[in-house]
Design a protein around this motif. Structure first.
Motif, PDB file in Angstrom:
ATOM      1  N   SER A 162    -164.444  31.354   3.256  1.00 60.97           N
ATOM      2  CA  SER A 162    -163.049  31.222   3.652  1.00 60.97           C
ATOM      3  C   SER A 162    -162.269  32.366   3.030  1.00 60.97           C
ATOM      4  O   SER A 162    -162.527  32.768   1.892  1.00 60.97           O
ATOM      5  N   THR A 163    -161.335  32.915   3.785  1.00 58.32           N
ATOM      6  CA  THR A 163    -160.476  33.947   3.219  1.00 58.32           C
ATOM      7  C   THR A 163    -159.055  33.776   3.756  1.00 58.32           C
ATOM      8  O   THR A 163    -158.866  33.287   4.876  1.00 58.32           O
ATOM      9  N   GLN A 164    -158.080  34.156   2.944  1.00 57.36           N
ATOM     10  CA  GLN A 164    -156.674  34.030   3.332  1.00 57.36           C
ATOM     11  C   GLN A 164    -155.917  35.280   2.879  1.00 57.36           C
ATOM     12  O   GLN A 164    -156.194  35.822   1.805  1.00 57.36           O
ATOM     13  N   PHE A 165    -154.971  35.711   3.713  1.00 57.70           N
ATOM     14  CA  PHE A 165    -154.047  36.778   3.312  1.00 57.70           C
ATOM     15  C   PHE A 165    -152.658  36.160   3.229  1.00 57.70           C
ATOM     16  O   PHE A 165    -152.201  35.501   4.170  1.00 57.70           O
ATOM     17  N   ILE A 166    -151.998  36.373   2.111  1.00 62.63           N
ATOM     18  CA  ILE A 166    -150.687  35.749   1.876  1.00 62.63           C
ATOM     19  C   ILE A 166    -149.661  36.850   1.604  1.00 62.63           C
ATOM     20  O   ILE A 166    -149.935  37.761   0.817  1.00 62.63           O
ATOM     21  N   GLN A 167    -148.514  36.743   2.245  1.00 61.63           N
ATOM     22  CA  GLN A 167    -147.448  37.709   1.966  1.00 61.63           C
ATOM     23  C   GLN A 167    -146.142  36.975   1.668  1.00 61.63           C
ATOM     24  O   GLN A 167    -145.775  36.026   2.354  1.00 61.63           O
ATOM     25  N   GLU A 168    -145.463  37.463   0.622  1.00 60.86           N
ATOM     26  CA  GLU A 168    -144.115  36.987   0.295  1.00 60.86           C
ATOM     27  C   GLU A 168    -143.168  38.166   0.518  1.00 60.86           C
ATOM     28  O   GLU A 168    -143.409  39.256  -0.008  1.00 60.86           O
ATOM     29  N   THR A 169    -142.128  37.946   1.286  1.00 57.77           N
ATOM     30  CA  THR A 169    -141.216  39.033   1.642  1.00 57.77           C
ATOM     31  C   THR A 169    -139.781  38.633   1.322  1.00 57.77           C
ATOM     32  O   THR A 169    -139.322  37.568   1.755  1.00 57.77           O
ATOM     33  N   ILE A 170    -139.083  39.498   0.583  1.00 63.70           N
ATOM     34  CA  ILE A 170    -137.647  39.269   0.340  1.00 63.70           C
ATOM     35  C   ILE A 170    -136.892  40.026   1.432  1.00 63.70           C
ATOM     36  O   ILE A 170    -137.063  41.252   1.582  1.00 63.70           O
ATOM     37  N   LEU A 171    -136.097  39.318   2.176  1.00 63.84           N
ATOM     38  CA  LEU A 171    -135.378  39.942   3.293  1.00 63.84           C
ATOM     39  C   LEU A 171    -134.078  40.574   2.782  1.00 63.84           C
ATOM     40  O   LEU A 171    -133.513  40.131   1.782  1.00 63.84           O
ATOM     41  N   ASP A 172    -133.623  41.621   3.495  1.00 67.11           N
ATOM     42  CA  ASP A 172    -132.399  42.339   3.114  1.00 67.11           C
ATOM     43  C   ASP A 172    -132.496  42.777   1.646  1.00 67.11           C
ATOM     44  O   ASP A 172    -131.614  42.513   0.830  1.00 67.11           O
ATOM     45  N   TYR A 173    -133.571  43.449   1.356  1.00 68.01           N
ATOM     46  CA  TYR A 173    -133.977  43.751  -0.031  1.00 68.01           C
ATOM     47  C   TYR A 173    -133.075  44.811  -0.683  1.00 68.01           C
ATOM     48  O   TYR A 173    -132.634  45.760  -0.027  1.00 68.01           O
ATOM     49  N   ASP A 174    -132.798  44.634  -1.958  1.00 63.43           N
ATOM     50  CA  ASP A 174    -132.117  45.661  -2.764  1.00 63.43           C
ATOM     51  C   ASP A 174    -133.116  46.181  -3.792  1.00 63.43           C
ATOM     52  O   ASP A 174    -133.864  45.393  -4.390  1.00 63.43           O
ATOM     53  N   ASP A 175    -133.063  47.468  -4.045  1.00 60.30           N
ATOM     54  CA  ASP A 175    -134.033  48.069  -4.977  1.00 60.30           C
ATOM     55  C   ASP A 175    -133.892  47.557  -6.405  1.00 60.30           C
ATOM     56  O   ASP A 175    -134.826  47.666  -7.204  1.00 60.30           O
ATOM     57  N   SER A 176    -132.714  47.025  -6.730  1.00 59.46           N
ATOM     58  CA  SER A 176    -132.503  46.555  -8.104  1.00 59.46           C
ATOM     59  C   SER A 176    -133.107  45.168  -8.349  1.00 59.46           C
ATOM     60  O   SER A 176    -133.078  44.672  -9.482  1.00 59.46           O
ATOM     61  N   ILE A 177    -133.645  44.538  -7.329  1.00 63.86           N
ATOM     62  CA  ILE A 177    -134.277  43.221  -7.509  1.00 63.86           C
ATOM     63  C   ILE A 177    -135.585  43.392  -8.289  1.00 63.86           C
ATOM     64  O   ILE A 177    -136.348  44.327  -8.042  1.00 63.86           O
ATOM     65  N   ARG A 178    -135.778  42.503  -9.256  1.00 57.07           N
ATOM     66  CA  ARG A 178    -136.933  42.639 -10.147  1.00 57.07           C
ATOM     67  C   ARG A 178    -138.252  42.477  -9.398  1.00 57.07           C
ATOM     68  O   ARG A 178    -139.216  43.209  -9.629  1.00 57.07           O
ATOM     69  N   ASP A 179    -138.328  41.491  -8.509  1.00 55.83           N
ATOM     70  CA  ASP A 179    -139.563  41.290  -7.741  1.00 55.83           C
ATOM     71  C   ASP A 179    -139.703  42.383  -6.690  1.00 55.83           C
ATOM     72  O   ASP A 179    -138.709  42.916  -6.195  1.00 55.83           O
ATOM     73  N   GLU A 180    -140.933  42.647  -6.335  1.00 57.34           N
ATOM     74  CA  GLU A 180    -141.156  43.624  -5.277  1.00 57.34           C
ATOM     75  C   GLU A 180    -140.796  43.007  -3.919  1.00 57.34           C
ATOM     76  O   GLU A 180    -140.835  41.784  -3.764  1.00 57.34           O
ATOM     77  N   GLN A 181    -140.459  43.887  -2.968  1.00 55.41           N
ATOM     78  CA  GLN A 181    -140.041  43.376  -1.653  1.00 55.41           C
ATOM     79  C   GLN A 181    -141.186  42.626  -0.967  1.00 55.41           C
ATOM     80  O   GLN A 181    -140.975  41.583  -0.354  1.00 55.41           O
ATOM     81  N   TYR A 182    -142.362  43.198  -1.077  1.00 53.41           N
ATOM     82  CA  TYR A 182    -143.541  42.552  -0.474  1.00 53.41           C
ATOM     83  C   TYR A 182    -144.540  42.249  -1.586  1.00 53.41           C
ATOM     84  O   TYR A 182    -144.864  43.134  -2.373  1.00 53.41           O
ATOM     85  N   LYS A 183    -144.984  41.022  -1.633  1.00 49.77           N
ATOM     86  CA  LYS A 183    -146.007  40.653  -2.611  1.00 49.77           C
ATOM     87  C   LYS A 183    -147.202  40.134  -1.816  1.00 49.77           C
ATOM     88  O   LYS A 183    -147.085  39.144  -1.081  1.00 49.77           O
TER      89      LYS A 183
END
Lengths: 261, 415
Positions: B316-337
């Motif tokens: 079994s394999t899975q690809f997971i993506q977390e995306t912050i929409l309307d991203y600002d560069d100053s946000i600590r988390d990356e836009q795409y994880k």
């Protein structure tokens, strides 16, 4: 005029009855296996299934299941609830198999530890069911059109007149290279079956130890699958068999898998 | 300690009482006992965990009603007993409807080891993601109603009391990298706004429509909930002369979240294809450019995965993506994880021996958690397990624990 008509009818009947046994004597392997596949076993069935796994030293492990099955217009639905051993208790398995020969079964499993129903691939039909000597495919009803059949001979086996039919799968990479089945004439019960592995070596024997007439249906209630290569076997017994009780369609749903017995 | 002993005594008395009357009245008792020892592979090979567990399911059912109570005890050598109820609920069955009332675990979605639409029950992360899943999920007091029509189900959940994610103590080896680790001075924590008051207005509600069929299984869901993990609001005091902060206060606060999502599962030849996604409206992220150090953004979390069999090995394999929409560069988390999971499992000796390998791989930080396991049934329901948890990488969700590689063994008797 009336007499002539009567004589004609009698002659036709004589002709039919004289041809019938002849026709049966000349049945093809496919027709025989079709008869086995179509042997009526009731519209629905409830039973307790006990599998006793016996290793080469005679040590036993027991698995108990309550199962429900029902024929629908173009499919059979089956649901199994695992009772023991304790670590698989409340696990449920549901299978929808279709009359259409090339349509794959749909299967789901409910794992109480995950508390969710998961769809699983029916491609794993060669997996052994609960560590027994029966694969998932052995437990289902294989459609005769999936194999090429040849009537090898007729012989008496355990006092029953049998057809001996060899079946070779059309699918090249199927887990068995061929099977040989002893089918009781007129009863259409596969009394014995020999399985050969992908290398053509004798792998397993399935023998029917008991069948019962329940509500005019012939139901296999005890059979043994013996792996002759590893010398372990599985005794499969059906108890408390109930037929045509009118199991509702809602029995074969996610709701019931989660709810359990 | 006295309170706990009293609570335990009352429970043991109740269990014994139920045992004694149970058999006569059709009550069933099932559960397990387990000994679990884990050892770190680094340093002095400290024991990361030494735990004994007793977990009991007490069930009783009549025609249209049933109940389940699941008390558990965790015993550690140098700590008080951890005793609680994992679940305690009643079921009422109608012809086309079921109602479950009480403390219960509610599990949604089709993902394995990842929580996307599976947001109803909060998580216990005191041992990161290493606990068995039934132990990671925390039961919540709620009312759940399921209405059935054919193979379709409409589910509604009302959870009157909010339960946050259980995080490890600061002294635990699983205490996560602090969001404020880059702060110039050690922040103080002000927990005065952390608690969500127990009142009707603060309830959580969830709804789900699901369908199971030959072609496809799918779920559509929506929720009005609290973020299970608090957002750290920052207050700084700045020295006017040096313009440097003289104090930093972090104020954890839970925020309301609305989310909508769904999942599906279908077969394509020998493959099971799965997908799951959720759109979060109004999730908070740390942002150094904001006065309170946080910003509200919308967020997308989804996965695609497949299960199949190759040479009798279940994969079994899975690809997971977390995306912050309307991203600002100053946000600590990356836009795409991006994360992937892999599972391989096979059994031998007529299912007496099972070999399993599961891994999470963080693609952003090249970190991973590898979890090989071997378990052997000494007898039916008596299982011996050897496993390892190996953390790769230097940073990220898994790499932050690279000093916590461990070997462990569990022996479990299920009855």
């Amino acid at each position: 005029m009336k007499l002539t008509k009567l004589i004609s009818k009698v002659l036709i009947l004589i002709l039919i009855f004289s041809v019938l046994p002849f026709a049966q004597e000349n049945m093809t392997g496919l027709e025989i296996m079709q008869k086995v596949y179509n042997r009526p076993t009731g519209e629905d069935q409830t039973a307790k299934l006990t599998m006793t796994l016996i290793d080469s030293k005679g040590n036993k492990r027991v698995r108990e299941i309550k199962q429900f099955s029902r024929d629908f217009e173009d499919m059979e639905k089956k649901i199994m609830f695992f009772i023991s051993p304790a670590d698989v208790r409340n696990t449920a398995f549901m299978n929808w198999s279709y009359d259409e020969a090339d349509k794959d079964d749909d299967q789901w499993i409910y794992l109480p530890a995950l508390s969710k129903v998961k769809r699983i691939s029916s491609d794993s039909k060669s997996d052994y069911f609960m560590g027994s000597d029966f694969t998932y495919d052995d437990l289902g009803e294989r459609h005769p059109k999936e194999d090429t059949h040849e009537l090898l001979r007729e012989e008496t086996y355990q006092g029953e007149d049998c057809y001996v039919v060899e079946s070779i799968p059309k699918q090249e990479d199927y887990m068995y290279s061929r099977t040989i089945t002893w089918v009781v004439k007129d009863k259409w019960i596969a009394l014995k079956k020999k399985f050969f592995d992908e290398d053509g070596e004798h792998l397993k024997n399935l023998t029917v130890e008991e069948y019962q007439n329940i509500k005019d249906y012939r139901i296999i209630t005890n059979s043994i699958m013996h792996n002759v290569q590893k010398d372990h076997k599985t005794d499969m017994t059906l108890e408390n068999v109930e037929l045509d009780t009118g199991i509702p369609e809602r029995k074969f749903t996610e709701r019931m898998m989660k709810r359990g017995l | 300690m006295f309170k706990l002993t009293k609570k335990l005594s009352v429970t043991i008395f109740t269990v014994i009482l139920l045992f004694s009357i149970g058999n006569a009245q059709g009550t069933s008792f099932h559960g397990y006992t387990r000994s679990y020892v884990g050892m770190l592979t680094s340093g002095d090979n400290d024991f990361s965990i030494v735990q004994n567990t007793f977990d009991l399911d007490i069930e009783h059912s009549r025609k249209n009603v049933s109940f389940l109570v699941n008390p558990y005890i965790y015993q550690y050598p140098e700590k008080d007993l951890d005793f609680n109820l994992r679940e305690a609920y009643m079921d009422i069955y109608f012809k086309a409807m079921d109602i479950r009332i009480g403390k219960q675990q509610i599990i949604w979605g089709s993902a394995d080891g990842v929580f996307i639409t599976d947001v109803v029950s909060p998580k216990n992360l005191e041992e990161f993601l290493l606990r068995d899943f039934e132990e990671i999920r925390v039961g919540i007091t709620s009312l759940k109603a399921d209405y059935y029509f054919g193979n379709k189900t409409l589910e509604f959940v009302w959870a009157p009391i909010f339960n946050p994610t259980k995080m490890p103590d600061k002294s635990s080896i699983w205490f996560p990298e602090r969001n404020l680790s880059n702060a110039p001075i050690e922040p103080t924590i002000d927990n005065s706004q952390r608690k969500v008051e127990n009142n009707l207005e603060n309830s959580e509600v969830f709804a789900k429509f699901s369908s199971m069929g030959s072609l496809i299984d799918y779920e559509l869901m929506a929720g009005y909930m609290w973020d299970d993990e608090p957002t750290m609001h920052i207050q700084k005091t700045i020295d006017r002369e040096t313009q440097k902060p003289t104090s930093i206060t972090a104020i954890p606060q839970h925020h309301r979240l609305s989310l909508a999502g769904g999942s599906f599962s279908t077969t394509l030849g020998p493959f099971v294809l799965r997908g799951e996604g959720a759109y979060y409206d109004g999730k908070y992220f740390q942002d150094s450019n904001q006065p309170e150090g946080v910003v509200e953004k919308n967020y997308l979390h989804y996965l695609v995965g497949t299960d199949f069999t190759l040479f009798d090995v279940n994969l079994s394999t899975q690809f997971i993506q977390e995306t912050i929409l309307d991203y600002d560069d100053s946000i600590r988390d990356e836009q795409y994880k991006n994360t992937m999971t892999f599972l391989a499992k096979d059994d031998f000796l007529r299912q007496k021996l099972t070999v399993e390998f599961f891994s999470y791989v963080g693609l952003n930080n090249s970190d991973a958690l590898l979890r090989p396991k071997v378990y052997y049934d000494l007898q039916d329901s008596f299982e011996l397990l050897f496993g390892a948890n190996l953390f790769l990488g230097e940073k990220g969700r898994f790499g932050q624990y690279n000093e916590n590689d461990m070997l462990y063994t569990k022996i479990t008797y299920t009855f």
